[in-house]
Design a protein around this motif. Structure first.
Motif, PDB file in Angstrom:
ATOM      1  N   THR A   6       4.359  -2.315  -3.711  1.00 46.20           N
ATOM      2  CA  THR A   6       5.582  -2.502  -4.508  1.00 46.20           C
ATOM      3  C   THR A   6       5.602  -3.894  -5.130  1.00 46.20           C
ATOM      4  O   THR A   6       5.990  -4.066  -6.301  1.00 46.20           O
ATOM      5  CB  THR A   6       6.831  -2.296  -3.631  1.00 46.20           C
ATOM      6  N   THR A   9       3.166  -3.914  -8.015  1.00 45.32           N
ATOM      7  CA  THR A   9       3.718  -3.141  -9.130  1.00 45.32           C
ATOM      8  C   THR A   9       4.764  -3.955  -9.877  1.00 45.32           C
ATOM      9  O   THR A   9       4.829  -3.936 -11.116  1.00 45.32           O
ATOM     10  CB  THR A   9       4.342  -1.828  -8.618  1.00 45.32           C
ATOM     11  N   CYS A  13       4.685  -5.239 -13.764  1.00 49.59           N
ATOM     12  CA  CYS A  13       5.805  -5.109 -14.708  1.00 49.59           C
ATOM     13  C   CYS A  13       6.098  -6.434 -15.404  1.00 49.59           C
ATOM     14  O   CYS A  13       6.337  -6.477 -16.615  1.00 49.59           O
ATOM     15  CB  CYS A  13       7.053  -4.630 -13.977  1.00 49.59           C
ATOM     16  N   ASN A  49      -1.819   3.189  -5.457  1.00 50.30           N
ATOM     17  CA  ASN A  49      -0.511   3.823  -5.261  1.00 50.30           C
ATOM     18  C   ASN A  49      -0.665   5.306  -4.927  1.00 50.30           C
ATOM     19  O   ASN A  49       0.041   5.846  -4.069  1.00 50.30           O
ATOM     20  CB  ASN A  49       0.355   3.646  -6.507  1.00 50.30           C
ATOM     21  N   GLN A  58      10.341  10.213  -3.244  1.00 52.83           N
ATOM     22  CA  GLN A  58      10.712  10.057  -4.653  1.00 52.83           C
ATOM     23  C   GLN A  58      10.419   8.627  -5.130  1.00 52.83           C
ATOM     24  O   GLN A  58      10.021   8.409  -6.272  1.00 52.83           O
ATOM     25  CB  GLN A  58      12.197  10.388  -4.835  1.00 52.83           C
ATOM     26  N   PHE A  59      10.607   7.668  -4.229  1.00 50.58           N
ATOM     27  CA  PHE A  59      10.328   6.271  -4.563  1.00 50.58           C
ATOM     28  C   PHE A  59       8.865   6.081  -4.976  1.00 50.58           C
ATOM     29  O   PHE A  59       8.562   5.333  -5.910  1.00 50.58           O
ATOM     30  CB  PHE A  59      10.646   5.372  -3.367  1.00 50.58           C
ATOM     31  N   THR A  60       7.968   6.782  -4.302  1.00 48.42           N
ATOM     32  CA  THR A  60       6.545   6.682  -4.628  1.00 48.42           C
ATOM     33  C   THR A  60       6.287   7.090  -6.070  1.00 48.42           C
ATOM     34  O   THR A  60       5.549   6.419  -6.805  1.00 48.42           O
ATOM     35  CB  THR A  60       5.707   7.570  -3.687  1.00 48.42           C
ATOM     36  N   TRP A  61       6.913   8.159  -6.508  1.00 47.92           N
ATOM     37  CA  TRP A  61       6.670   8.635  -7.872  1.00 47.92           C
ATOM     38  C   TRP A  61       7.306   7.719  -8.909  1.00 47.92           C
ATOM     39  O   TRP A  61       6.811   7.622 -10.040  1.00 47.92           O
ATOM     40  CB  TRP A  61       7.144  10.075  -8.016  1.00 47.92           C
ATOM     41  N   VAL A  62       8.379   7.038  -8.518  1.00 50.78           N
ATOM     42  CA  VAL A  62       8.938   6.023  -9.413  1.00 50.78           C
ATOM     43  C   VAL A  62       7.944   4.878  -9.591  1.00 50.78           C
ATOM     44  O   VAL A  62       7.670   4.415 -10.707  1.00 50.78           O
ATOM     45  CB  VAL A  62      10.284   5.490  -8.861  1.00 50.78           C
ATOM     46  N   VAL A  63       7.376   4.435  -8.466  1.00 51.10           N
ATOM     47  CA  VAL A  63       6.394   3.342  -8.508  1.00 51.10           C
ATOM     48  C   VAL A  63       5.164   3.753  -9.324  1.00 51.10           C
ATOM     49  O   VAL A  63       4.668   2.992 -10.173  1.00 51.10           O
ATOM     50  CB  VAL A  63       5.986   2.921  -7.081  1.00 51.10           C
ATOM     51  N   SER A  65       4.965   6.056 -11.634  1.00 48.19           N
ATOM     52  CA  SER A  65       5.334   6.205 -13.051  1.00 48.19           C
ATOM     53  C   SER A  65       5.410   4.853 -13.742  1.00 48.19           C
ATOM     54  O   SER A  65       4.913   4.684 -14.875  1.00 48.19           O
ATOM     55  CB  SER A  65       6.676   6.931 -13.169  1.00 48.19           C
ATOM     56  N   ILE A  66       6.016   3.882 -13.085  1.00 48.85           N
ATOM     57  CA  ILE A  66       6.111   2.541 -13.660  1.00 48.85           C
ATOM     58  C   ILE A  66       4.716   1.943 -13.855  1.00 48.85           C
ATOM     59  O   ILE A  66       4.406   1.358 -14.909  1.00 48.85           O
ATOM     60  CB  ILE A  66       6.965   1.636 -12.759  1.00 48.85           C
TER      61      ILE A  66
END
Length: 362
Positions: A6, A9, A13, A49, A58-63, A65-66
């Motif tokens: 995280t 990531t 960003c 990741n 769901q948090f994993t897929w947010v990470v 995707s970002i």
């Protein structure tokens, strides 16, 4: 592991989003340079990741995707400088020797004393034009040997890392050394005559970089680029601009230069041709450039072997082919681009009239 990934990531960003700002501070503008390195780092991070994070979360897929968006954005900038992209400049099919021009662009690094390496490259490749950057009086004295075959020259020896010399086999006229933005940073402007008799407008540049040790902002560099871009945009004459621009090929400001000037980049679709840093293979990007008008097609462009400098020399061979090149197009500008260009030049209180008028087409 989740916390570590995280963190990285978030870092990805930051380095991706910072260049969205047009602020000229060196720390922001510097994020344009290592986009290739950032892309490699983010690609590895994306794989990590996928492998290590809990894919049921769901948090994993947010990470993920970002991270994927950051990678896509970095690739958007650098892909034109790979062989995956269409050529911006056509290859020369039939070349008339009297309409050819070859240019060797070399930042020699002032304290470098391996002048024999550069002279050897000149003897091997026999360029029509040699432009040296960071060349002082010592370099001028050592390079007298090239004047046997390149008798036309413009000399501006300086010991501040901004000296510049042009040696040419072909005749030069309308020669002028100008200090467009900074009083100790010169540029050279001239008209070159090909063997065919055709005239080519030439601009040789080496603006100061944004860095904590020189200019804390890119404002001066950007202004010099844009004012020359505005000047050449008014001309219908064949044009070549070359030098160490202290900006990477894919930056927003170099793209703005191309949009405003209308000049083409022969590297697009052919490779990055990273010329700096010669000593660190994993920290390289394209700082030395050659742009030209649509009048030319490309014979070849390549990076040359090391000369003891922190830069590699760049050798470009072009052919004046106005008919063949008439439909070549580069980046197109819009109102926002012109407004940004106006802001850049007005902030430095310079105008297009400050660029020497070496245009023989009028």
């Amino acid at each position: 592991m989740t916390a570590i990934l995280t963190f990285f990531t978030t870092l990805a960003c930051i380095v991706t989003l910072l260049p969205f700002s047009r602020h000229p501070h060196w720390a922001i503008r510097g994020m344009d340079f290592p986009r290739l390195q950032f892309a490699i780092f983010i690609a590895v991070l994306l794989i990590a990741n996928f492998v290590f994070l809990n894919k049921q979360s769901q948090f994993t897929w947010v990470v993920i995707s970002i991270t994927a968006l950051c990678l896509a954005w970095q690739l958007w900038w650098i892909l034109p400088y790979t062989r995956l992209w269409p050529h911006e400049v056509k290859e020369t099919k039939e070349s008339s020797p009297d309409k050819q021009i070859s240019i060797m662009t070399a930042n020699v690094l002032t304290p470098n004393r391996k002048v024999d390496k550069l002279i050897q490259l000149v003897q091997i490749h026999k360029p029509d034009v040699l432009v040296t950057l960071e060349s002082d009086q010592w370099w001028e004295d050592q390079l007298k040997v090239v004047e046997v075959d390149m008798p036309h020259s413009i000399k501006c020896p300086l010991d501040n890392l901004y000296g510049m010399h042009v040696f040419s086999r072909l005749p030069l006229s309308n020669q002028e050394i100008a200090y467009l933005v900074e009083k100790e940073v010169p540029s050279i402007h001239t008209t070159l005559t090909l063997d065919s008799g055709d005239k080519v407008r030439m601009h040789f540049m080496h603006p100061a970089p944004p860095s904590p040790t020189e200019n804390p902002q890119s404002a001066e560099r950007d202004a010099e680029l844009i004012i020359v871009a505005k000047s050449v945009a008014k001309s219908n004459q064949p044009i070549i601009v070359t030098g160490d621009l202290n900006d990477v090929a894919w930056s927003a400001t170099t793209r703005l230069f191309r949009k405003i000037s209308g000049l083409l980049d022969p590297r697009v679709g052919r490779g990055m041709l990273n010329t700096f840093h010669a000593d660190f293979p994993f920290l390289r990007w394209p700082l030395d450039h050659l742009f030209h008008s649509q009048h030319f097609t490309l014979n070849s462009i390549k990076r040359l072997p090391p000369i003891g400098s922190d830069h590699f020399a760049l050798l470009t061979k072009l052919t004046l082919s106005p008919t063949v090149g008439a439909d070549q197009t580069g980046l197109e500008s819009n109102t926002s681009d012109h407004n940004w260009a106006k802001e850049i030049t007005e902030n430095q209180s310079i105008s297009v009239n400050d660029v020497p008028q070496v245009d023989n087409s009028k």
